[in-house]
Scaffold this motif. Structure first.
Motif, PDB file in Angstrom:
ATOM      1  N   THR A   1      -4.921  -4.907  -2.388  1.00 56.12           N
ATOM      2  CA  THR A   1      -5.299  -3.923  -1.370  1.00 56.12           C
ATOM      3  C   THR A   1      -6.045  -4.586  -0.226  1.00 56.12           C
ATOM      4  O   THR A   1      -5.759  -4.338   0.952  1.00 56.12           O
TER       5      THR A   1
ATOM      6  N   ASN B   1      -4.649   0.940   8.096  1.00 53.13           N
ATOM      7  CA  ASN B   1      -5.256   1.107   6.775  1.00 53.13           C
ATOM      8  C   ASN B   1      -6.557   0.331   6.714  1.00 53.13           C
ATOM      9  O   ASN B   1      -6.650  -0.803   7.213  1.00 53.13           O
TER      10      ASN B   1
ATOM     11  N   ASP C   1      -3.724  -6.408   2.005  1.00 51.72           N
ATOM     12  CA  ASP C   1      -2.759  -5.612   2.759  1.00 51.72           C
ATOM     13  C   ASP C   1      -3.361  -4.756   3.865  1.00 51.72           C
ATOM     14  O   ASP C   1      -2.660  -4.405   4.826  1.00 51.72           O
ATOM     15  N   VAL C   2      -4.633  -4.375   3.741  1.00 55.74           N
ATOM     16  CA  VAL C   2      -5.202  -3.466   4.746  1.00 55.74           C
ATOM     17  C   VAL C   2      -5.373  -4.190   6.081  1.00 55.74           C
ATOM     18  O   VAL C   2      -5.403  -5.424   6.153  1.00 55.74           O
TER      19      VAL C   2
ATOM     20  N   TYR D   1      -9.227   3.061   1.711  1.00 59.05           N
ATOM     21  CA  TYR D   1      -9.264   2.682   0.298  1.00 59.05           C
ATOM     22  C   TYR D   1     -10.702   2.320  -0.090  1.00 59.05           C
ATOM     23  O   TYR D   1     -11.321   1.470   0.552  1.00 59.05           O
TER      24      TYR D   1
ATOM     25  N   THR E   1      -4.796   5.079   5.616  1.00 60.14           N
ATOM     26  CA  THR E   1      -5.583   5.507   4.466  1.00 60.14           C
ATOM     27  C   THR E   1      -6.850   4.663   4.366  1.00 60.14           C
ATOM     28  O   THR E   1      -6.824   3.460   4.660  1.00 60.14           O
TER      29      THR E   1
ATOM     30  N   LEU F   1       0.826  -1.189   0.000  1.00 59.29           N
ATOM     31  CA  LEU F   1       0.000   0.000   0.000  1.00 59.29           C
ATOM     32  C   LEU F   1       0.867   1.248   0.000  1.00 59.29           C
ATOM     33  O   LEU F   1       1.938   1.284   0.608  1.00 59.29           O
TER      34      LEU F   1
ATOM     35  N   ALA G   1     -10.100  -0.660   4.223  1.00 57.92           N
ATOM     36  CA  ALA G   1     -10.759  -0.698   2.913  1.00 57.92           C
ATOM     37  C   ALA G   1     -12.266  -0.657   3.123  1.00 57.92           C
ATOM     38  O   ALA G   1     -12.785  -1.178   4.120  1.00 57.92           O
TER      39      ALA G   1
ATOM     40  N   HIS H   1       1.810   4.962   1.137  1.00 57.64           N
ATOM     41  CA  HIS H   1       1.650   5.704   2.387  1.00 57.64           C
ATOM     42  C   HIS H   1       0.988   7.041   2.109  1.00 57.64           C
ATOM     43  O   HIS H   1       1.165   7.646   1.064  1.00 57.64           O
TER      44      HIS H   1
ATOM     45  N   THR I   1      -8.473   7.079  -0.760  1.00 58.91           N
ATOM     46  CA  THR I   1      -7.937   6.741  -2.082  1.00 58.91           C
ATOM     47  C   THR I   1      -8.844   5.748  -2.800  1.00 58.91           C
ATOM     48  O   THR I   1      -9.221   4.724  -2.211  1.00 58.91           O
TER      49      THR I   1
ATOM     50  N   VAL J   1      -9.771   2.745  -5.402  1.00 60.04           N
ATOM     51  CA  VAL J   1      -9.222   1.602  -6.141  1.00 60.04           C
ATOM     52  C   VAL J   1     -10.310   1.209  -7.139  1.00 60.04           C
ATOM     53  O   VAL J   1     -11.187   0.425  -6.832  1.00 60.04           O
TER      54      VAL J   1
ATOM     55  N   ARG K   1      -4.934  -5.020  -8.354  1.00 57.59           N
ATOM     56  CA  ARG K   1      -4.702  -3.987  -7.336  1.00 57.59           C
ATOM     57  C   ARG K   1      -5.742  -4.083  -6.224  1.00 57.59           C
ATOM     58  O   ARG K   1      -5.409  -3.957  -5.032  1.00 57.59           O
TER      59      ARG K   1
END
Length: 286
Positions: A33, A85, A36-37, A14, A12, A2, A87, A4, A116, A118, A29
């Motif tokens: 994402t 982070n 990773d969040v 997402y 963040t 991700l 999502a 920063h 952000t 996606v 992606r």
């Protein structure tokens, strides 16, 4: 990995689009994402868990829907402030597009936190680009009212709306909803209905409202599924001013693109530019 935010201490949010039917539309992606969040806010955690299980994604889920969104906004803000982070996903497609998320994003933006997108699947965009109706201007109306009177009043207001009107409708109301289009527009509106977009039984139906209803009557299977309804309206040319507008447009369209021809015709005839723009598009398609 991700990206920063500008402040590495903060996390963040997402906004992650998920497939509307075909799982192959899930982007790499978006998948990464969600891997990773730290947390995922889902409209329906049970529904989203099935998607995550399909892609073998292990995530901490919490519910975020229409009824708790305002309460959850501060919770998400606190997670981001702690460097986590998060999502946001809806049941299908792009969050916030006739789905929860607006209050959350507005709250985070107001606090200077990072949001952000996606991007990925979105039913209205997928349907519109394959409809054959004008796409240079369109108005998205979301879901229309359930009651006939309110629905007809809304349809009437669209007569002055520039471009193609796009709205969502459910399988339980689609027949009555299209029947109300006949009450307001008669045969002056061209419709395209996209049913089950990206799914096995994806179908596009086009014609006037009465022609669409006839297709429903002939095949009840066409009433099943989720619908994106697209409407392009051209007023009937039944008076002298309309005939004059068409005459002027026909001359201008020989040398000018549609937008410029409509703008010039509006100055010459005194008619509304939006109306002349729609008329010019119809003349080009004829």
């Amino acid at each position: 990995m991700l990206a920063h935010s500008s402040d590495d201490v903060r996390g963040t949010l997402y906004i992650v689009a998920t497939p509307i039917g075909n799982l192959d539309d899930f982007s790499k992606r978006a998948e990464q994402t969600l891997r990773d969040v730290d947390y995922i806010g889902a409209e329906d955690t049970r529904h989203s868990r099935r998607l995550l299980n399909h892609f073998a994604i292990d995530a901490k889920l919490f519910s975020l829907h229409d009824h708790n969104e305002k309460d959850k906004a501060e919770y998400v803000a606190s997670l981001l402030m702690d460097g986590k982070n998060v999502a946001l996903v809806s049941d299908a497609g792009t969050p916030l597009i006739s789905d929860p998320g607006y209050h959350l994003v507005a709250h985070l933006r107001a606090q200077g936190l990072t949001v952000t997108p996606v991007p990925g699947a979105c039913a209205l965009v997928a349907a519109l680009c394959a409809s054959g109706l004008p796409t240079d201007q369109f108005f998205f109306a979301g879901f229309v009212p359930a009651k006939s009177k309110a629905r007809c009043d809304l349809y009437e207001s669209w007569k002055s709306q520039a471009g193609t009107v796009v709205f969502y409708e459910s399988t339980h109301r689609i027949y009555d909803s299209i029947a109300d289009v006949t009450k307001v527009y008669g045969d002056t509106a061209r419709l395209v209905l996209a049913r089950e977009v990206t799914k096995t039984f994806e179908t596009f139906l086009s014609g006037t409202a009465e022609e669409i209803l006839a297709k429903f009557d002939a095949d009840a299977n066409q009433l099943k599924g989720e619908f994106v309804v697209m409407l392009s309206y051209v007023p009937e040319a039944d008076d002298e001013s309309e005939r004059e507008a068409k005459r002027v447009l026909s001359i201008l369209l020989e040398d000018l693109p549609v937008k410029q021809a409509a703008a010039m015709a509006a100055k010459l005839t005194g008619e509304k530019k939006n109306h002349l723009y729609k008329l010019a598009l119809a003349m080009q398609d004829a």
